[in-house]
Enzyme design. Sequence first.
Site, PDB file in Angstrom:
ATOM      1  N   ARG A   1     -21.128   7.008  48.002  1.00  0.00           N
ATOM      2  CA  ARG A   1     -21.971   5.822  48.213  1.00  0.00           C
ATOM      3  C   ARG A   1     -21.252   4.494  47.957  1.00  0.00           C
ATOM      4  O   ARG A   1     -21.755   3.451  48.351  1.00  0.00           O
ATOM      5  CB  ARG A   1     -23.217   5.916  47.321  1.00  0.00           C
ATOM      6  CG  ARG A   1     -24.120   7.109  47.601  1.00  0.00           C
ATOM      7  CD  ARG A   1     -24.872   6.955  48.913  1.00  0.00           C
ATOM      8  NE  ARG A   1     -25.706   8.104  49.212  1.00  0.00           N
ATOM      9  CZ  ARG A   1     -26.945   8.274  48.768  1.00  0.00           C
ATOM     10  NH1 ARG A   1     -27.488   7.382  47.971  1.00  0.00           N
ATOM     11  NH2 ARG A   1     -27.641   9.330  49.116  1.00  0.00           N
TER      12      ARG A   1
ATOM     13  N   LEU B   1     -34.006  10.588  49.969  1.00  0.00           N
ATOM     14  CA  LEU B   1     -32.761  11.336  50.140  1.00  0.00           C
ATOM     15  C   LEU B   1     -32.545  12.268  48.958  1.00  0.00           C
ATOM     16  O   LEU B   1     -32.923  11.963  47.831  1.00  0.00           O
ATOM     17  CB  LEU B   1     -31.581  10.370  50.265  1.00  0.00           C
ATOM     18  CG  LEU B   1     -31.628   9.391  51.440  1.00  0.00           C
ATOM     19  CD1 LEU B   1     -30.477   8.391  51.335  1.00  0.00           C
ATOM     20  CD2 LEU B   1     -31.589  10.127  52.768  1.00  0.00           C
TER      21      LEU B   1
ATOM     22  N   CYS C   1     -31.849   4.488  37.074  1.00  0.00           N
ATOM     23  CA  CYS C   1     -32.030   4.171  38.496  1.00  0.00           C
ATOM     24  C   CYS C   1     -33.239   3.284  38.769  1.00  0.00           C
ATOM     25  O   CYS C   1     -33.275   2.584  39.779  1.00  0.00           O
ATOM     26  CB  CYS C   1     -32.203   5.451  39.308  1.00  0.00           C
ATOM     27  SG  CYS C   1     -30.808   6.575  39.292  1.00  0.00           S
TER      28      CYS C   1
ATOM     29  N   HIS D   1     -23.442   9.727  41.877  1.00  0.00           N
ATOM     30  CA  HIS D   1     -22.955   8.452  41.348  1.00  0.00           C
ATOM     31  C   HIS D   1     -22.189   8.662  40.050  1.00  0.00           C
ATOM     32  O   HIS D   1     -22.327   9.707  39.403  1.00  0.00           O
ATOM     33  CB  HIS D   1     -24.141   7.527  41.028  1.00  0.00           C
ATOM     34  CG  HIS D   1     -24.878   7.004  42.206  1.00  0.00           C
ATOM     35  ND1 HIS D   1     -26.263   7.069  42.298  1.00  0.00           N
ATOM     36  CD2 HIS D   1     -24.453   6.386  43.339  1.00  0.00           C
ATOM     37  CE1 HIS D   1     -26.648   6.516  43.436  1.00  0.00           C
ATOM     38  NE2 HIS D   1     -25.575   6.096  44.090  1.00  0.00           N
TER      39      HIS D   1
ATOM     40  N   VAL E   1     -34.717  14.292  43.478  1.00  0.00           N
ATOM     41  CA  VAL E   1     -34.095  13.513  44.552  1.00  0.00           C
ATOM     42  C   VAL E   1     -32.935  12.687  43.979  1.00  0.00           C
ATOM     43  O   VAL E   1     -32.656  11.570  44.418  1.00  0.00           O
ATOM     44  CB  VAL E   1     -35.128  12.629  45.287  1.00  0.00           C
ATOM     45  CG1 VAL E   1     -36.108  13.491  46.060  1.00  0.00           C
ATOM     46  CG2 VAL E   1     -35.876  11.722  44.316  1.00  0.00           C
TER      47      VAL E   1
ATOM     48  N   ASP F   1     -36.833   5.635  49.233  1.00  0.00           N
ATOM     49  CA  ASP F   1     -36.042   5.614  47.999  1.00  0.00           C
ATOM     50  C   ASP F   1     -36.172   4.309  47.218  1.00  0.00           C
ATOM     51  O   ASP F   1     -35.449   4.095  46.243  1.00  0.00           O
ATOM     52  CB  ASP F   1     -34.551   5.813  48.336  1.00  0.00           C
ATOM     53  CG  ASP F   1     -34.241   7.196  48.857  1.00  0.00           C
ATOM     54  OD1 ASP F   1     -34.145   8.127  48.040  1.00  0.00           O
ATOM     55  OD2 ASP F   1     -34.091   7.349  50.086  1.00  0.00           O
TER      56      ASP F   1
ATOM     57  N   GLU G   1     -31.990   0.161  40.905  1.00  0.00           N
ATOM     58  CA  GLU G   1     -30.660  -0.069  40.341  1.00  0.00           C
ATOM     59  C   GLU G   1     -29.587  -0.173  41.419  1.00  0.00           C
ATOM     60  O   GLU G   1     -28.614  -0.929  41.271  1.00  0.00           O
ATOM     61  CB  GLU G   1     -30.306   1.060  39.376  1.00  0.00           C
ATOM     62  CG  GLU G   1     -28.905   0.965  38.804  1.00  0.00           C
ATOM     63  CD  GLU G   1     -28.557   2.136  37.903  1.00  0.00           C
ATOM     64  OE1 GLU G   1     -28.123   1.875  36.766  1.00  0.00           O
ATOM     65  OE2 GLU G   1     -28.720   3.297  38.327  1.00  0.00           O
ATOM     66  N   ASP G   2     -29.765   0.579  42.504  1.00  0.00           N
ATOM     67  CA  ASP G   2     -28.738   0.602  43.540  1.00  0.00           C
ATOM     68  C   ASP G   2     -28.686  -0.681  44.356  1.00  0.00           C
ATOM     69  O   ASP G   2     -27.699  -0.935  45.045  1.00  0.00           O
ATOM     70  CB  ASP G   2     -28.962   1.793  44.479  1.00  0.00           C
ATOM     71  CG  ASP G   2     -28.689   3.121  43.787  1.00  0.00           C
ATOM     72  OD1 ASP G   2     -27.750   3.167  42.971  1.00  0.00           O
ATOM     73  OD2 ASP G   2     -29.419   4.092  44.051  1.00  0.00           O
TER      74      ASP G   2
ATOM     75  N   ARG H   1     -31.054   2.883  53.247  1.00  0.00           N
ATOM     76  CA  ARG H   1     -31.484   2.183  52.039  1.00  0.00           C
ATOM     77  C   ARG H   1     -31.130   0.685  52.053  1.00  0.00           C
ATOM     78  O   ARG H   1     -31.471  -0.026  51.115  1.00  0.00           O
ATOM     79  CB  ARG H   1     -30.867   2.852  50.804  1.00  0.00           C
ATOM     80  CG  ARG H   1     -31.282   4.314  50.618  1.00  0.00           C
ATOM     81  CD  ARG H   1     -30.941   4.814  49.239  1.00  0.00           C
ATOM     82  NE  ARG H   1     -31.624   4.008  48.231  1.00  0.00           N
ATOM     83  CZ  ARG H   1     -31.326   4.046  46.930  1.00  0.00           C
ATOM     84  NH1 ARG H   1     -30.352   4.836  46.500  1.00  0.00           N
ATOM     85  NH2 ARG H   1     -31.984   3.299  46.071  1.00  0.00           N
TER      86      ARG H   1
END
Length: 282
Positions: A142, A28, A271, A170, A265, A70, A75-76, A95
Site C-alpha cells: 500500500r 477490502l 486504524c 501495513h 478486514v 473502508d 488513519e490511512d 480508497r
Amino acid sequence: MTALTAPFGRFTHSVVRAIPASFGEGALRTCSAQVDLAAALREHEHYVAVLKHRLGLQVVELPADESLPDCVFVEDAAVVCGDTALVTRPGAPSRRKETEAMKQALQELNLNIVEMDDDSATLDGGDVLFTGREFFVGLSTRTNQRGAEILADAFKDYTVSPVPVLDGLHLKSFCSMAGPDLIAIGSSEPAQKAFKVMQQMSDHRYDKLTVSDDIAANCVYMNLPDKGHVLLYCTSEEYPESAKVFEKLKDYTLIPVSNSEKVKVDGALTCCSVFINKKLEN
C-alpha cells in the site's frame, strides 16, 4: 534527529468516521471471513465512546459514505504531526476518495494541509509509525518509496526511515507505540526482523514489548493531562497471551477494547482514529 519537545502521546482531538452498511460485504480484506455488521457497529460505538467520554477527547465524527466501504479506517487518509497534516494517497484505488472528508475536517481544525499530488506516490497512514523522535515508514503493498519521500518532505524536522514490510498489510499490522520509546511488536519472524531494521536505522535505542499475536501489537498509547499514561489494547477474549503482556505494564490506565470484527478486514485499533494535539487558545 529531533529531540522530544512535548509529552509523547499528548492529544486533544480525534477524528473518527462511522461504519457504512457496505462495510460488511465491501471492505477490502486479505481473508474470506464474514463480518457481523451489527457487532462491528457496536464495537466501533464503544471505541468512540472510550475516546469521547472516558478519555475526554474532542472527537470529530465524520459520517459514513456507502460508496467507501473502508472509510472507517481514517488513519490511512492522513498523517498528522504537530500543526501539519499530510493528506495521503492511499495505495488501494478504491480508497482514494476517503481523503476528501478527512481533508475538510483537518482544515476546519486549522491545521496546515499538505497534499500528495504525485500520481506515482502511494501512502497509507497504517504504514507510518511516529515515535515522537522520528518516523518509520513501511514499504508495503500500500505504500511505496515515493510516498515515504513525500512524507519526509512534509515533516522536515524529523528523520524518516523506510522499513520493508515482508508480511502483513501495513507496518502497524504488527507494531505500534505502547509508550514513550516503547515499541509493541509481534512475535513473528517478519515482525521481529522489522524491529531489528528500525533499531539499525535509528540513533535512539527503543525498548521492545513483544506480544504473542502480531495484530495485538497494534495498540493506542496516549499521555493525557488528567489520566497520565493510557493504553487501549485488544481484549483478553481475543488475544489472551498478548493481553497478559499489556496487563503487566505499571502506572498505566489500561483499557481493553474489542476489535474482533474489524480485524476480519485487516483493521486494527490505530486504524480508526487520527489523533491531534491542538494548542489551547487564549
